[in-house]
Design a protein around this motif. Structure first.
Motif, PDB file in Angstrom:
ATOM      1  N   ARG A 158     -58.443  35.988   5.406  1.00 29.76           N
ATOM      2  CA  ARG A 158     -59.799  35.744   4.917  1.00 29.76           C
ATOM      3  C   ARG A 158     -60.674  36.973   5.126  1.00 29.76           C
ATOM      4  O   ARG A 158     -61.463  37.338   4.258  1.00 29.76           O
ATOM      5  CB  ARG A 158     -60.395  34.528   5.594  1.00 29.76           C
ATOM      6  N   ILE A 159     -60.528  37.643   6.271  1.00 28.89           N
ATOM      7  CA  ILE A 159     -61.295  38.866   6.541  1.00 28.89           C
ATOM      8  C   ILE A 159     -60.862  39.973   5.587  1.00 28.89           C
ATOM      9  O   ILE A 159     -61.703  40.693   5.032  1.00 28.89           O
ATOM     10  CB  ILE A 159     -61.132  39.303   8.007  1.00 28.89           C
ATOM     11  N   GLN A 160     -59.568  40.087   5.369  1.00 25.07           N
ATOM     12  CA  GLN A 160     -59.044  41.098   4.449  1.00 25.07           C
ATOM     13  C   GLN A 160     -59.580  40.867   3.032  1.00 25.07           C
ATOM     14  O   GLN A 160     -60.013  41.814   2.368  1.00 25.07           O
ATOM     15  CB  GLN A 160     -57.518  41.056   4.445  1.00 25.07           C
ATOM     16  N   ASN A 161     -59.590  39.626   2.570  1.00 22.47           N
ATOM     17  CA  ASN A 161     -60.106  39.310   1.241  1.00 22.47           C
ATOM     18  C   ASN A 161     -61.607  39.591   1.152  1.00 22.47           C
ATOM     19  O   ASN A 161     -62.098  40.100   0.141  1.00 22.47           O
ATOM     20  CB  ASN A 161     -59.836  37.844   0.887  1.00 22.47           C
ATOM     21  N   TRP A 162     -62.347  39.267   2.224  1.00 25.90           N
ATOM     22  CA  TRP A 162     -63.778  39.518   2.238  1.00 25.90           C
ATOM     23  C   TRP A 162     -64.068  41.012   2.122  1.00 25.90           C
ATOM     24  O   TRP A 162     -64.923  41.433   1.341  1.00 25.90           O
ATOM     25  CB  TRP A 162     -64.386  38.943   3.518  1.00 25.90           C
ATOM     26  N   LEU A 163     -63.349  41.833   2.902  1.00 23.26           N
ATOM     27  CA  LEU A 163     -63.545  43.285   2.841  1.00 23.26           C
ATOM     28  C   LEU A 163     -63.171  43.835   1.470  1.00 23.26           C
ATOM     29  O   LEU A 163     -63.873  44.685   0.918  1.00 23.26           O
ATOM     30  CB  LEU A 163     -62.714  43.975   3.928  1.00 23.26           C
ATOM     31  N   VAL A 212     -53.362  22.362  -3.838  1.00 22.09           N
ATOM     32  CA  VAL A 212     -54.629  22.568  -3.128  1.00 22.09           C
ATOM     33  C   VAL A 212     -55.154  21.234  -2.601  1.00 22.09           C
ATOM     34  O   VAL A 212     -55.653  21.154  -1.485  1.00 22.09           O
ATOM     35  CB  VAL A 212     -55.666  23.233  -4.060  1.00 22.09           C
ATOM     36  N   ASN A 213     -55.012  20.181  -3.400  1.00 22.17           N
ATOM     37  CA  ASN A 213     -55.481  18.853  -3.012  1.00 22.17           C
ATOM     38  C   ASN A 213     -54.491  18.118  -2.111  1.00 22.17           C
ATOM     39  O   ASN A 213     -54.703  16.962  -1.777  1.00 22.17           O
ATOM     40  CB  ASN A 213     -55.772  18.015  -4.258  1.00 22.17           C
ATOM     41  N   LYS A 214     -53.400  18.788  -1.760  1.00 19.13           N
ATOM     42  CA  LYS A 214     -52.361  18.264  -0.871  1.00 19.13           C
ATOM     43  C   LYS A 214     -51.721  16.992  -1.399  1.00 19.13           C
ATOM     44  O   LYS A 214     -51.377  16.090  -0.646  1.00 19.13           O
ATOM     45  CB  LYS A 214     -52.922  18.053   0.524  1.00 19.13           C
ATOM     46  N   LEU A 259     -50.750  29.370  -0.284  1.00 16.86           N
ATOM     47  CA  LEU A 259     -52.114  28.871  -0.088  1.00 16.86           C
ATOM     48  C   LEU A 259     -52.474  28.805   1.394  1.00 16.86           C
ATOM     49  O   LEU A 259     -53.592  29.131   1.781  1.00 16.86           O
ATOM     50  CB  LEU A 259     -52.270  27.493  -0.732  1.00 16.86           C
ATOM     51  N   ARG A 260     -51.510  28.408   2.232  1.00 14.72           N
ATOM     52  CA  ARG A 260     -51.732  28.359   3.676  1.00 14.72           C
ATOM     53  C   ARG A 260     -51.999  29.759   4.224  1.00 14.72           C
ATOM     54  O   ARG A 260     -52.878  29.960   5.054  1.00 14.72           O
ATOM     55  CB  ARG A 260     -50.500  27.737   4.339  1.00 14.72           C
ATOM     56  N   ASP A 261     -51.243  30.750   3.736  1.00 12.79           N
ATOM     57  CA  ASP A 261     -51.419  32.126   4.184  1.00 12.79           C
ATOM     58  C   ASP A 261     -52.798  32.659   3.803  1.00 12.79           C
ATOM     59  O   ASP A 261     -53.402  33.420   4.544  1.00 12.79           O
ATOM     60  CB  ASP A 261     -50.325  33.016   3.590  1.00 12.79           C
ATOM     61  N   GLN A 262     -53.300  32.238   2.639  1.00 13.97           N
ATOM     62  CA  GLN A 262     -54.613  32.701   2.184  1.00 13.97           C
ATOM     63  C   GLN A 262     -55.736  32.187   3.076  1.00 13.97           C
ATOM     64  O   GLN A 262     -56.802  32.777   3.126  1.00 13.97           O
ATOM     65  CB  GLN A 262     -54.868  32.238   0.751  1.00 13.97           C
ATOM     66  N   LYS A 263     -55.496  31.097   3.790  1.00 13.64           N
ATOM     67  CA  LYS A 263     -56.535  30.508   4.634  1.00 13.64           C
ATOM     68  C   LYS A 263     -56.503  31.019   6.068  1.00 13.64           C
ATOM     69  O   LYS A 263     -57.347  30.650   6.866  1.00 13.64           O
ATOM     70  CB  LYS A 263     -56.403  28.980   4.625  1.00 13.64           C
TER      71      LYS A 263
END
Length: 73
Positions: free
Chosen positions: A60-65, A24-26, A51-55
């Motif tokens: 992000r919209i899918q996770n929010w819903l 995460v901290n690269k 992690l890249r796919d999650q961003k």
């Protein structure tokens, strides 16, 4: 939100891991890996890819819903 990845073999969620935090901290730890409870080795590069796919905006919209409707039930 805590950072987490999913084991590609058994689909378990993995979180609270120092290698995951480094990704995460690269911090470049290309030779490290996480070993899942099922025995699957997840490389640093596979972790960064998840992690890249999650961003991505769609994810992000899918996770929010998902979180929105999860909270109602």
């Amino acid at each position: 939100m805590e950072n987490q990845i999913i084991c590609p073999h058994c689909k378990r969620t993995i979180s609270n891991n120092p290698v995951l935090d480094s990704a995460v901290n690269k911090e470049n730890l290309g030779s490290t890996f996480i070993t899942c409870e099922c025995g699957e080795r997840i490389t640093y590069w596979a972790i960064t890819a998840q992690l890249r796919d999650q961003k991505s905006p769609g994810r992000r919209i899918q996770n929010w819903l998902h979180n929105l409707f999860k909270g109602r039930g």
